[in-house]
Scaffold this motif. Sequence first.
Motif, mmCIF file in Angstrom:
data_model
loop_
_atom_site.group_PDB
_atom_site.id
_atom_site.type_symbol
_atom_site.label_atom_id
_atom_site.label_comp_id
_atom_site.label_asym_id
_atom_site.label_seq_id
_atom_site.Cartn_x
_atom_site.Cartn_y
_atom_site.Cartn_z
ATOM 1 N N GLY B 8 -15.602 29.769 38.109
ATOM 2 C CA GLY B 8 -15.382 28.364 38.507
ATOM 3 C C GLY B 8 -16.454 27.905 39.480
ATOM 4 N N ASN B 9 -16.748 28.731 40.466
ATOM 5 C CA ASN B 9 -17.785 28.380 41.447
ATOM 6 C C ASN B 9 -19.142 28.242 40.771
ATOM 7 O OD1 ASN B 9 -15.961 28.394 43.536
ATOM 8 N ND2 ASN B 9 -16.389 30.504 44.142
ATOM 9 N N LYS B 10 -19.402 29.140 39.829
ATOM 10 C CA LYS B 10 -20.688 29.126 39.115
ATOM 11 C C LYS B 10 -20.836 27.819 38.331
ATOM 12 C CE LYS B 10 -24.336 31.421 37.594
ATOM 13 N NZ LYS B 10 -25.311 32.075 38.460
ATOM 14 N N ILE B 11 -19.768 27.432 37.610
ATOM 15 C CA ILE B 11 -19.830 26.200 36.815
ATOM 16 C C ILE B 11 -20.043 24.994 37.754
ATOM 17 C CG2 ILE B 11 -18.494 24.642 35.307
ATOM 18 C CD1 ILE B 11 -17.178 27.178 34.094
ATOM 19 N N ARG B 12 -19.315 24.977 38.860
ATOM 20 C CA ARG B 12 -19.458 23.861 39.816
ATOM 21 C C ARG B 12 -20.879 23.817 40.389
ATOM 22 N NH1 ARG B 12 -16.665 25.307 44.524
ATOM 23 N NH2 ARG B 12 -18.711 26.169 44.983
ATOM 24 N N ASP B 13 -21.390 24.967 40.799
ATOM 25 C CA ASP B 13 -22.747 25.016 41.370
ATOM 26 C C ASP B 13 -23.790 24.548 40.356
ATOM 27 O OD1 ASP B 13 -21.587 25.975 43.650
ATOM 28 O OD2 ASP B 13 -22.221 28.061 43.371
ATOM 29 N N LEU B 14 -23.636 25.002 39.113
ATOM 30 C CA LEU B 14 -24.597 24.608 38.077
ATOM 31 C C LEU B 14 -24.525 23.109 37.804
ATOM 32 C CD1 LEU B 14 -24.081 27.595 35.610
ATOM 33 C CD2 LEU B 14 -26.233 27.023 36.756
ATOM 34 N N GLN B 22 -18.342 15.586 37.022
ATOM 35 C CA GLN B 22 -17.338 16.239 36.164
ATOM 36 C C GLN B 22 -17.086 15.376 34.925
ATOM 37 O OE1 GLN B 22 -13.779 17.034 38.451
ATOM 38 N NE2 GLN B 22 -14.577 18.981 39.215
ATOM 39 N N ASP B 23 -17.078 14.050 35.133
ATOM 40 C CA ASP B 23 -16.848 13.130 34.005
ATOM 41 C C ASP B 23 -17.927 13.302 32.933
ATOM 42 O OD1 ASP B 23 -14.480 11.683 34.591
ATOM 43 O OD2 ASP B 23 -15.548 10.714 36.237
ATOM 44 N N GLN B 34 -10.064 16.586 33.824
ATOM 45 C CA GLN B 34 -9.133 17.550 34.434
ATOM 46 C C GLN B 34 -9.423 18.977 33.952
ATOM 47 O OE1 GLN B 34 -8.285 14.618 33.233
ATOM 48 N NE2 GLN B 34 -6.951 13.584 34.706
ATOM 49 N N ALA B 35 -9.818 19.088 32.685
ATOM 50 C CA ALA B 35 -10.132 20.430 32.148
ATOM 51 C C ALA B 35 -11.322 21.008 32.909
ATOM 52 C CB ALA B 35 -10.427 20.339 30.658
ATOM 53 N N VAL B 36 -12.339 20.168 33.134
ATOM 54 C CA VAL B 36 -13.527 20.630 33.870
ATOM 55 C C VAL B 36 -13.124 21.031 35.287
ATOM 56 C CG1 VAL B 36 -15.840 19.992 34.701
ATOM 57 C CG2 VAL B 36 -15.031 19.147 32.481
ATOM 58 N N LEU B 45 -10.347 29.089 31.947
ATOM 59 C CA LEU B 45 -11.736 29.289 31.525
ATOM 60 C C LEU B 45 -12.030 28.372 30.341
ATOM 61 C CD1 LEU B 45 -12.253 33.176 31.610
ATOM 62 C CD2 LEU B 45 -12.794 31.490 33.360
ATOM 63 N N PRO B 46 -13.284 27.971 30.186
ATOM 64 C CA PRO B 46 -13.632 27.149 29.011
ATOM 65 C C PRO B 46 -13.416 27.940 27.726
ATOM 66 C CG PRO B 46 -15.437 27.210 30.622
ATOM 67 C CD PRO B 46 -14.443 28.239 31.052
#
Lengths: 204, 151
Positions: B8-14, B22-23, B34-36, B45-46
């Motif tokens: 989750g942190n990795k996806i947010r950082d990227l 997020q939109d 919301q899924a993101v 997880l995706p």
Amino acid sequence: MKISMMNMLPFLSDKELEELIKKVQESETGEFQGVSLGRVAPFLEEERANALFLAEIEKGGSFIALAPFVSDSLWPAIVEKYLAGNLKINLVPLLPFMDDGMIDELFAKVCDGALTSLDLLSILPFVKEDKVEEQFLTRLQNGQEITPFLPFVSEPCLHRLAEEYCGGKSEIEIDLMYPFMSESDIRMIFQYAMKETEPQEKKE
Amino acid sequence: MLDFMAIGNKIRDLRVEHRFSQDRIAEMLYVSRQAVSRWEMGQTLPSVDNLIELSKIFHLSFEEILCMNKVVTMDPSNLFLGHDRMFVVKKILDGSLKVNLPDVFYQFSNAERIIVLKAIENGTYRTDNNRLWVKLMPEEQKLLQKKDDEK
């Protein structure tokens, strides 16, 4: 000097213990001078603990703390009564004390939908892995909900499914499963999925 | 074992690094915002397809997004952070996650404690019983004692 009733428990006679039990049962809080039935139970004979447990169950009292101290012979009758709908209690705290046969019986009924007062997530941790997997695979085949089962399914079982998915069995719900798989299976799945999307993109 | 929180942190950082909202990510992947958000919070997880798409968007391998090249570190003071609780319990019991059980036993819920004690009782999990014993409630001690009585 204040004497702790709790510390006196090992030295009480049977008669004194009975008096204490009465006082605990009569109290509104389920305790007398900091002593509950669960604290008295280790000092009772098994037969007395059984009787106390059954009495507490009947009146919906504090039977849970007594469960570790009763004899195993008590459980079949309790399960039978529960399944017949004659016992309206929360069975979950008692599950750890039941044997595999009883757990299997309850699990089968929960899975069939014949027993709705016990939820799947509560009983799954106590079911043997082979039974979990049997039910998991059946549900998978029937397209039923499998999510609660995933943390309890073994890696070899998930590996077989990963192999099936990579063999082209696309109906396997891999998105739900991959977080519970081994890293080598996750790599295999993603490598397969990427290969599958590549030719389509090239065509486009 | 995937570390949901790290992913989750990795996806947010990227996402932040690539200046996407997020939109925007949600739009690109045809999922809800919301899924993101749930991915970034380490709750879910995706899907496989979405993860492949994310790896294209961020020009990174799926292994890197899934933090598979990193050793999963468990915070001994919060063992369950970022993981499905039952998954962690199972990993401890099958031996693939090594913990000093008596030291972390307080973090387990009542039901989880019983599951672990059942495994000890069945002989499928071993720990320092003497050190664990003093951390057990009397009814939990009885559960272990029963097995000894049977022997």
